[in-house]
Each structure stands twice: as structure tokens, then as C-alpha cells.
Motif scaffolding. Structure first.
Motif, PDB file in Angstrom:
ATOM      1  N   HIS A 179      73.418  26.419  35.199  1.00  0.00           N
ATOM      2  CA  HIS A 179      72.012  25.988  35.090  1.00  0.00           C
ATOM      3  C   HIS A 179      71.534  25.252  36.342  1.00  0.00           C
ATOM      4  CE1 HIS A 179      70.938  27.377  31.162  1.00  0.00           C
ATOM      5  NE2 HIS A 179      71.976  26.799  30.589  1.00  0.00           N
ATOM      6  N   ASN A 180      72.515  24.740  37.130  1.00  0.00           N
ATOM      7  CA  ASN A 180      72.165  24.152  38.421  1.00  0.00           C
ATOM      8  C   ASN A 180      71.149  23.001  38.304  1.00  0.00           C
ATOM      9  OD1 ASN A 180      72.580  24.017  41.102  1.00  0.00           O
ATOM     10  ND2 ASN A 180      71.047  25.582  41.651  1.00  0.00           N
ATOM     11  N   VAL A 181      71.376  22.140  37.336  1.00  0.00           N
ATOM     12  CA  VAL A 181      70.518  20.954  37.183  1.00  0.00           C
ATOM     13  C   VAL A 181      71.419  19.728  37.228  1.00  0.00           C
ATOM     14  CG1 VAL A 181      68.630  22.024  35.901  1.00  0.00           C
ATOM     15  CG2 VAL A 181      70.624  21.189  34.655  1.00  0.00           C
ATOM     16  N   ASP A 182      70.808  18.581  37.447  1.00  0.00           N
ATOM     17  CA  ASP A 182      71.609  17.374  37.617  1.00  0.00           C
ATOM     18  C   ASP A 182      71.884  16.721  36.262  1.00  0.00           C
ATOM     19  OD1 ASP A 182      72.916  15.281  38.744  1.00  0.00           O
ATOM     20  OD2 ASP A 182      71.089  14.130  39.130  1.00  0.00           O
ATOM     21  N   ILE A 183      73.039  17.042  35.689  1.00  0.00           N
ATOM     22  CA  ILE A 183      73.434  16.418  34.420  1.00  0.00           C
ATOM     23  C   ILE A 183      74.695  15.601  34.695  1.00  0.00           C
ATOM     24  CG2 ILE A 183      74.279  16.887  32.054  1.00  0.00           C
ATOM     25  CD1 ILE A 183      71.474  17.823  32.226  1.00  0.00           C
ATOM     26  N   PRO A 193      80.984  17.865  22.204  1.00  0.00           N
ATOM     27  CA  PRO A 193      80.273  17.110  23.250  1.00  0.00           C
ATOM     28  C   PRO A 193      79.613  18.038  24.267  1.00  0.00           C
ATOM     29  CG  PRO A 193      82.459  16.184  22.888  1.00  0.00           C
ATOM     30  CD  PRO A 193      82.377  17.406  22.036  1.00  0.00           C
ATOM     31  N   THR A 194      80.285  19.137  24.602  1.00  0.00           N
ATOM     32  CA  THR A 194      79.715  20.049  25.612  1.00  0.00           C
ATOM     33  C   THR A 194      78.519  20.846  25.058  1.00  0.00           C
ATOM     34  OG1 THR A 194      81.555  21.502  25.025  1.00  0.00           O
ATOM     35  CG2 THR A 194      81.717  20.314  27.130  1.00  0.00           C
ATOM     36  N   HIS A 195      78.409  20.966  23.736  1.00  0.00           N
ATOM     37  CA  HIS A 195      77.192  21.585  23.179  1.00  0.00           C
ATOM     38  C   HIS A 195      75.986  20.712  23.498  1.00  0.00           C
ATOM     39  CE1 HIS A 195      79.651  23.995  20.046  1.00  0.00           C
ATOM     40  NE2 HIS A 195      79.065  24.863  20.846  1.00  0.00           N
ATOM     41  N   ARG A 196      76.177  19.407  23.364  1.00  0.00           N
ATOM     42  CA  ARG A 196      75.079  18.475  23.652  1.00  0.00           C
ATOM     43  C   ARG A 196      74.693  18.548  25.132  1.00  0.00           C
ATOM     44  NH1 ARG A 196      77.103  13.119  22.637  1.00  0.00           N
ATOM     45  NH2 ARG A 196      78.718  13.897  21.264  1.00  0.00           N
ATOM     46  N   LEU A 197      75.708  18.595  25.997  1.00  0.00           N
ATOM     47  CA  LEU A 197      75.439  18.652  27.436  1.00  0.00           C
ATOM     48  C   LEU A 197      74.731  19.956  27.802  1.00  0.00           C
ATOM     49  CD1 LEU A 197      78.913  17.309  28.653  1.00  0.00           C
ATOM     50  CD2 LEU A 197      76.737  16.065  28.667  1.00  0.00           C
ATOM     51  N   LEU A 198      75.176  21.016  27.155  1.00  0.00           N
ATOM     52  CA  LEU A 198      74.585  22.329  27.417  1.00  0.00           C
ATOM     53  C   LEU A 198      73.119  22.365  26.978  1.00  0.00           C
ATOM     54  CD1 LEU A 198      75.393  25.050  28.536  1.00  0.00           C
ATOM     55  CD2 LEU A 198      76.330  25.651  26.307  1.00  0.00           C
ATOM     56  N   ASP A 199      72.828  21.709  25.866  1.00  0.00           N
ATOM     57  CA  ASP A 199      71.452  21.600  25.373  1.00  0.00           C
ATOM     58  C   ASP A 199      70.588  20.916  26.435  1.00  0.00           C
ATOM     59  OD1 ASP A 199      69.598  22.044  23.413  1.00  0.00           O
ATOM     60  OD2 ASP A 199      70.301  20.513  22.009  1.00  0.00           O
ATOM     61  N   ALA A 200      71.126  19.811  26.979  1.00  0.00           N
ATOM     62  CA  ALA A 200      70.374  19.048  27.991  1.00  0.00           C
ATOM     63  C   ALA A 200      70.181  19.889  29.251  1.00  0.00           C
ATOM     64  CB  ALA A 200      71.116  17.756  28.318  1.00  0.00           C
ATOM     65  N   ALA A 201      71.230  20.614  29.673  1.00  0.00           N
ATOM     66  CA  ALA A 201      71.138  21.426  30.889  1.00  0.00           C
ATOM     67  C   ALA A 201      70.138  22.563  30.690  1.00  0.00           C
ATOM     68  CB  ALA A 201      72.518  21.980  31.247  1.00  0.00           C
ATOM     69  N   SER A 202      70.194  23.190  29.530  1.00  0.00           N
ATOM     70  CA  SER A 202      69.308  24.323  29.260  1.00  0.00           C
ATOM     71  C   SER A 202      67.851  23.858  29.212  1.00  0.00           C
ATOM     72  CB  SER A 202      69.751  24.975  27.945  1.00  0.00           C
ATOM     73  OG  SER A 202      68.708  25.634  27.333  1.00  0.00           O
ATOM     74  N   GLU A 203      67.601  22.718  28.601  1.00  0.00           N
ATOM     75  CA  GLU A 203      66.227  22.183  28.552  1.00  0.00           C
ATOM     76  C   GLU A 203      65.747  21.814  29.955  1.00  0.00           C
ATOM     77  OE1 GLU A 203      64.376  22.900  25.966  1.00  0.00           O
ATOM     78  OE2 GLU A 203      63.890  20.905  25.214  1.00  0.00           O
ATOM     79  N   ALA A 204      66.609  21.142  30.718  1.00  0.00           N
ATOM     80  CA  ALA A 204      66.212  20.720  32.066  1.00  0.00           C
ATOM     81  C   ALA A 204      65.891  21.947  32.915  1.00  0.00           C
ATOM     82  CB  ALA A 204      67.316  19.887  32.703  1.00  0.00           C
ATOM     83  N   ALA A 205      66.668  23.018  32.746  1.00  0.00           N
ATOM     84  CA  ALA A 205      66.446  24.235  33.545  1.00  0.00           C
ATOM     85  C   ALA A 205      65.137  24.917  33.168  1.00  0.00           C
ATOM     86  CB  ALA A 205      67.619  25.193  33.356  1.00  0.00           C
ATOM     87  N   LYS A 206      64.661  24.685  31.969  1.00  0.00           N
ATOM     88  CA  LYS A 206      63.415  25.342  31.528  1.00  0.00           C
ATOM     89  C   LYS A 206      62.184  24.682  32.139  1.00  0.00           C
ATOM     90  CE  LYS A 206      64.387  27.713  27.249  1.00  0.00           C
ATOM     91  NZ  LYS A 206      65.475  27.508  26.326  1.00  0.00           N
ATOM     92  N   GLY A 207      62.325  23.450  32.630  1.00  0.00           N
ATOM     93  CA  GLY A 207      61.185  22.754  33.241  1.00  0.00           C
ATOM     94  C   GLY A 207      60.054  22.589  32.255  1.00  0.00           C
ATOM     95  N   LYS A 208      58.848  23.019  32.688  1.00  0.00           N
ATOM     96  CA  LYS A 208      57.650  22.830  31.850  1.00  0.00           C
ATOM     97  C   LYS A 208      57.717  23.634  30.558  1.00  0.00           C
ATOM     98  CE  LYS A 208      53.958  21.364  34.875  1.00  0.00           C
ATOM     99  NZ  LYS A 208      53.303  21.875  36.048  1.00  0.00           N
TER     100      LYS A 208
END
Ligand code: IMP
Length: 423
Positions: free
Chosen positions: A174-178, A108-123
Motif C-alpha cells: 500500500h506504500n503508506v506510512d503506517i 493485529p495485522t488485520h487492523r494494520l491492513l485496515d489502516a493501510a488500505s484506508e490511508a491508500a484510498k485517500g479521499k
């Protein structure tokens, strides 16, 4: 006996699932070798549509064994949902579905990490399917992953906890809102793991050695497409596995000299879902028509796919990297009604025409050079013999065969199993 491979030659969604299903009656074993639930393989038969994510596309046939190989990453939660759907359709999967102990698990945390990493990349985001693919392969190559075989051993849960804790620290870095409720996600995960555990786990490379030795026929089913390959794709806008032919060797334990035919699948035009360069992308009515007629929406995420003309530079490159021996052209029916069909035969690169796929295909470096061919207006979807195909389509096929120096053996004229013309 040699192992045949079936691979996508573009950015995925070429129609691999349909063709594996069509070809399964020729094989004893269908084996997935890379990727995971980021894939969405669509099969249509008897008026019903089926979408598979991790389970090989031979599962609807009675006689074939379906192997999930060591190169695949498995999310038990999504896997369980696939099994539930098969059960609803009375498919007896237990007797014909086997799983490599060396396949890695998506936590489950792999999925969350994927979302955090994508969100941190922005554009600059990859446009990932957010199924946890990248983080799981990162843990595999970082030698931290948890494999299917581990859950048969004692003490693996301590490793699980340590890894999940580390992931949580990485997510907060990653400091994003997940937002997430890990307890809930873990309950679902451990429940699904019990279902997974009730299936047959095997030492799959040994199974494959013996199958080859005893003359069994094997078809290795690729996922995603060659231009999403971690090494040869449009990096960093790629997936995290080797989607090309070499991936079948490492993802199943097949020696290169045991590879037989390599079936390369491509659409009569090009699509891409997610971010990244796409030289022949259309932003006009033609692109919209392809998307509408071809129903170009991702089978896993439902996202609209970007559409464009066929890119022969990229297709040749994919044929070379994979050693394609036979081609299969999908969705020829979608191009019916275009007055002219365009094909990109070279790129304009730094003021010169080039014919190879360069390091960088960003729009500021590359513009496509096209040739135009007459289109066809006939509805192909009811055709079932090569003799019925319009002359202009045959000219298109002949041109592509010549350019790619490889025969086109199948022309697909619709999503149904039956809408398949053999040449
Ligand atoms: P990921 O593999 O989910 O991390 O996604 C990486 C990139 O590959 C994104 O652009 C996705 O849209 C794309 N991708 C992943 N799997 C597939 C697929 O099965 N078909 C098409 N594109 C895919």
C-alpha cells in the motif's frame, strides 16, 4: 420455537443495544450473528452507561445465555477489555457467555491492513472504524482465516505466522506510512487469546438447533444497520458483513423458516458516521441541533455523526429487505422543539420522482422530496405512557406506520432502559 431478529434499519447507531437489553427478559438466549468490535452498543440503567462491542447486549441479565455466533469476527484484545469492564461491575459472565468455534479472529495485522488500505484510498476512504473488520472478512471468504476453534488445535501458530507475514507484505504494498511494533501487538494479542481460551467454546449451530427444538426463545441481535449491508447497503461505503435478516441465518445457522418476528429499529431522524452518500443530510442549524441534543458521537470511535431528516425511501427499502414485522422508533425526544418536522417521501432522480431505493444515491443523482409535519415542543424524557405523548408526535407515528405498513410498537424517549414506551 421461532427465533426473533432485531436489526437496525438505517446506517447503524439506531439504539439496538438498549432495546435488546429491554427485551432480554423475554428470551433465553441472545445471539450476535455478524460484525465485531466496529459495533458500539450502548446500554443505560441504574444511572450507569455501558458500551458493548462484541458481547451480546443481554449480558447484564442473570438468566439469559449470550452467544457470539459464527458470523461474528472477534478481536481478542478488545474482547478482553470488555470482559475486564464486566468484571469491574461484578457481572458473572463466565456462566452465561458462549462463543462459536466457527467465529473468525481479527489478528493485529488485520487492523494494520485496515489502516493501510484506508490511508491508500485517500479521499475515497470508507471511513472504517479501523478495527480490522474488512480484512478479516476478506480472509474468511478467501479461505485463509483463523477461527476460534483453531486455537484449540496444535499447529495453528504456523498458519498464523504465514498469514501475518502475508499481511505485512500487503501493508508495504500500500506504500503508506503506517508505524507499528508487531512484537508489542502480538504480545498483547496472545495474552488476550489466553483469556478468550478460558471461556466456553461451542459448536454453536448445534447448540441453536437443540435450543430451537427444546422450545427455548432466542433473540438474534444485529449490529451496524441495513444500509451498511455488504450486498444491500450503499456499496462501497458499507461494512463487510450481511447486516440484514439473511445474515442471522448464515451467522448463526438458523434456517429461514425458523425466523419469527423481525424487529426493525430506526431513529426518528437519520444519522451516519463515516463516508458515503446520505440524501437527507443537513448542513444547517437543524442538523447541528440534532447532533447536539442527540449526542451524536460514535460509541466506538467518538467521531461526530452526520445528521438529517428521516428518509422513508431508505426505511421502506430496509423494511422490505428484512421482512420487518414490528418497528421501534428511537430518540423521539431529540426532535422536541422543532417547529416543523420534515420527512423524505421520494427521491428526485434524473428529473423524475421515484419511490424506490436506486442503485446510486450519490448527491448528483438524487435529491430528497420532503413533506412537512408540525413538530412538538414537550419534553418527552419523563413520559412513560403512550397517552402522554403529544398529538403531533402521535400524528408523526401514525403517518410512518401507514407509509411503512408496519406497526410501531416501541417509542424510545431517552437512553435509559426506563425511558421506553410500549404501544
Ligand atoms: P468498518 O465496518 O469498520 O469497516 O466500517 C465501514 C463503515 O461502516 C464505516 O462508514 C463505519 O463508520 C460504518 N460502521 C461500522 N460499524 C458501525 C456501527 O456499529 N455503527 C455505525 N456505523 C458503523
Amino acid at each position: 420455537m421461532a427465533v426473533d431478529l432485531l436489526l437496525g434499519l438505517q446506517w447503524g447507531d439506531e439504539g439496538k443495544g438498549k432495546i435488546v437489553d429491554v427485551l432480554t427478559s423475554n428470551y433465553n438466549i441472545i445471539a450476535r450473528f455478524q460484525g465485531g468490535p466496529n459495533a458500539g452498543h450502548t446500554l443505560v440503567f441504574n444511572g450507569m452507561k455501558h458500551v458493548l462491542h462484541t458481547i451480546p447486549s443481554g449480558i447484564f441479565h442473570d438468566d439469559a445465555v449470550n452467544l457470539v455466533g459464527n458470523g461474528v469476527v472477534i478481536d481478542p484484545v478488545i474482547f478482553k477489555r470488555e470482559l475486564d469492564k464486566l468484571e469491574e461491575q461484578n457481572v458473572d459472565y463466565r456462566s452465561k457467555l458462549i462463543i462459536s468455534r466457527k467465529a473468525h479472529l481479527i489478528l493485529p495485522t488485520h487492523r494494520l491492513l485496515d489502516a493501510a488500505s484506508e490511508a491508500a484510498k485517500g479521499k475515497a476512504k470508507i471511513g472504517s472504524t479501523l478495527k480490522g473488520i474488512g480484512p478479516t472478512y476478506m480472509d474468511k471468504t478467501g479461505r485463509n482465516g483463523i477461527r476460534v476453534g483453531d486455537i484449540e488445535l496444535k499447529g495453528w501458530k504456523k498458519r498464523y505466522r504465514n498469514l501475518a507475514n502475508k499481511h505485512e507484505a500487503m501493508i508495504s504494498f500500500h506504500n503508506v506510512d503506517i508505524q507499528y511494533d508487531l512484537d508489542e501487538l502480538e504480545n498483547e494479542f496472545f495474552e488476550a487469546l489466553e483469556v478468550l481460551k478460558s471461556l466456553t467454546f461451542i459448536d454453536s449451530e448445534e447448540y441453536i438447533f437443540q435450543a430451537i427444538k427444546s422450545g427455548k426463545s432466542i433473540l438474534a441481535e444485529g449490529a451496524q444497520g441495513s444500509l451498511l449491508d455488504i450486498d444491500f447497503g450503499t456499496y462501497p461505503f458499507v461494512t463487510s458483513s450481511n447486516t440484514t435478516a439473511a445474515g442471522a441465518c448464515t451467522g448463526l445457522g438458523i434456517a429461514p423458516n425458523k425466523i419469527g418476528d423481525v424487529f426493525g429499529i430506526f431513529k426518528a431522524y437519520t444519522t451516519r458516521v463515516g463516508s458515503g452518500p446520505f440524501p437527507t443530510e443537513l448542513f444547517d442549524e437543524d442538523g447541528e441541533t440534532m447532533a447536539r441534543v442527540g449526542q451524536e458521537f460514535g460509541a466506538t470511535t467518538g467521531r461526530p455523526r452526520r445528521c438529517g431528516w428521516l428518509d422513508l425511501v431508505a426505511l421502506k427499502y430496509a423494511c422490505q429487505v428484512n421482512g420487518v414485522t414490528q418497528l421501534m422508533m428511537m430518540k423521539a425526544d431529540v426532535l422536541s422543539g422543532f417547529d416543523k418536522i420534515k420527512v423524505c417521501t421520494s427521491y428526485q432522480y434524473k428529473g423524475e420522482a421515484i419511490w424506490h431505493f436506486p442503485f446510486n444515491i450519490d448527491p448528483e443523482n438524487v435529491t430528497p422530496n420532503y413533506i412537512e409535519m408540525p413538530g412538538w415542543s414537550e419534553d418527552l424524557t419523563e413520559m412513560d405512557d403512550i397517552s402522554q405523548l403529544p398529538k403531533t408526535l402521535n400524528d408523526y407515528i401514525d403517518f410512518l406506520e401507514k407509509e411503512l405498513d408496519t406497526p410501531i410498537k416501541i417509542v424510545s424517549v431517552g437512553p435509559d432502559r426506563k425511558q421506553t414506551i410500549f404501544r
